[in-house]
Motif scaffolding. Structure first.
Motif, PDB file in Angstrom:
ATOM      1  N   UNK A  21       3.614  -8.815 -10.240  1.00  0.00           N
ATOM      2  CA  UNK A  21       4.603  -8.012  -9.511  1.00  0.00           C
ATOM      3  C   UNK A  21       4.240  -7.927  -8.032  1.00  0.00           C
ATOM      4  N   UNK A  22       5.248  -7.969  -7.172  1.00  0.00           N
ATOM      5  CA  UNK A  22       5.023  -8.014  -5.732  1.00  0.00           C
ATOM      6  C   UNK A  22       4.159  -6.857  -5.229  1.00  0.00           C
ATOM      7  N   UNK A  23       4.403  -5.646  -5.752  1.00  0.00           N
ATOM      8  CA  UNK A  23       3.632  -4.509  -5.277  1.00  0.00           C
ATOM      9  C   UNK A  23       2.169  -4.605  -5.715  1.00  0.00           C
ATOM     10  N   UNK A  24       1.940  -5.132  -6.899  1.00  0.00           N
ATOM     11  CA  UNK A  24       0.564  -5.320  -7.375  1.00  0.00           C
ATOM     12  C   UNK A  24      -0.123  -6.386  -6.519  1.00  0.00           C
ATOM     13  N   UNK A  25       0.624  -7.409  -6.133  1.00  0.00           N
ATOM     14  CA  UNK A  25       0.084  -8.419  -5.217  1.00  0.00           C
ATOM     15  C   UNK A  25      -0.350  -7.767  -3.905  1.00  0.00           C
ATOM     16  N   UNK A  26       0.519  -6.934  -3.350  1.00  0.00           N
ATOM     17  CA  UNK A  26       0.215  -6.283  -2.073  1.00  0.00           C
ATOM     18  C   UNK A  26      -1.055  -5.439  -2.174  1.00  0.00           C
TER      19      UNK A  26
END
Length: 231
Positions: A21-26
């Motif tokens: 997930x993009x937020x987990x990546x960030x």
């Protein structure tokens, strides 16, 4: 020592975080950057894990050779839903060092500070390399089909990228210039290579996903930082 540059660590992470997930990546990128400031060199070893991969891992030490490394059956790990990642730490020579010491505890502290749950806090079978961000969703909810909203779904209406033109691009350029980011082209309203470079630099400085696209999170950070300088 060049293998331990921040850019290389971030690039390695990017390759491991597909389908996360993009937020987990960030948050994983932020963990790497914050740890780097403490001379702790974090590499991402795993992100998304398929149901088949989880079954194989769970079988290890039970029905297949090896030591038990997880208590999570297939579908019972946040890895299976792209909401978790594992890390390793490198020594000063760029070699993986699994010695559990203050660096691991510091990495755990940093992860928790930015909102991640750390496996090193678990009571049984502590998992020092493991971090997850669940969006408040339980594993039963995820198994039943619930999922966090994708940033890309929310961002579909607000997405300013390379090649775009217009007043909104010009406004972003003006704010970036005001914040100290150099644009050779100036605020010309054209999202070209100069603007792309400035956006990526801003994203990297603010621990955002460095993709050069001005989505809701990047736009919000540009506005908030610009407004701070005006008062």
């Amino acid at each position: 020592m060049s293998d331990l540059s921040l850019d290389k660590l971030l690039k390695k992470a990017e390759n491991k975080l597909q389908n996360v997930h993009e937020m987990v990546q960030e948050k994983s990128y932020e963990l790497i950057r914050q740890a780097y400031k403490e001379s702790i060199f974090v590499v991402i070893t795993e992100g998304f894990r398929s149901i088949e991969q989880q079954h194989k891992l769970y079988s290890q030490g039970r029905t297949t050779p090896g030591s038990i490394v997880t208590n999570a059956k297939s579908g019972y790990s946040y890895h299976n839903y792209g909401l978790a990642f594992d890390i390793a730490l490198l020594d000063n020579n760029g070699e993986v060092d699994w010695t559990i010491d203050r660096r691991w505890n510091k990495a755990g502290e940093i992860g928790k500070r930015i909102g991640l749950e750390w496996g090193g806090d678990w009571k049984s079978l502590k998992d020092y390399p493991h971090f997850q961000y669940t969006f408040g969703l339980s594993l039963p909810e995820l198994r039943s089909g619930k999922s966090p909203e994708k940033q890309t779904e929310k961002a579909s209406r607000v997405l300013i990228k390379y090649g775009d033109r217009g007043n909104q691009v010009q406004l972003i350029q003006r704010m970036l210039i005001h914040l100290g980011y150099s644009l050779l082209s100036g605020a010309d309203g054209i999202f070209g290579s100069s603007t792309l470079k400035a956006v990526k630099a801003f994203q990297q400085a603010l621990y955002l996903q460095v993709d050069g696209i001005v989505g809701p999170k990047t736009l919000e950070k540009i506005y908030s930082n610009f407004n701070k300088t005006m008062f």
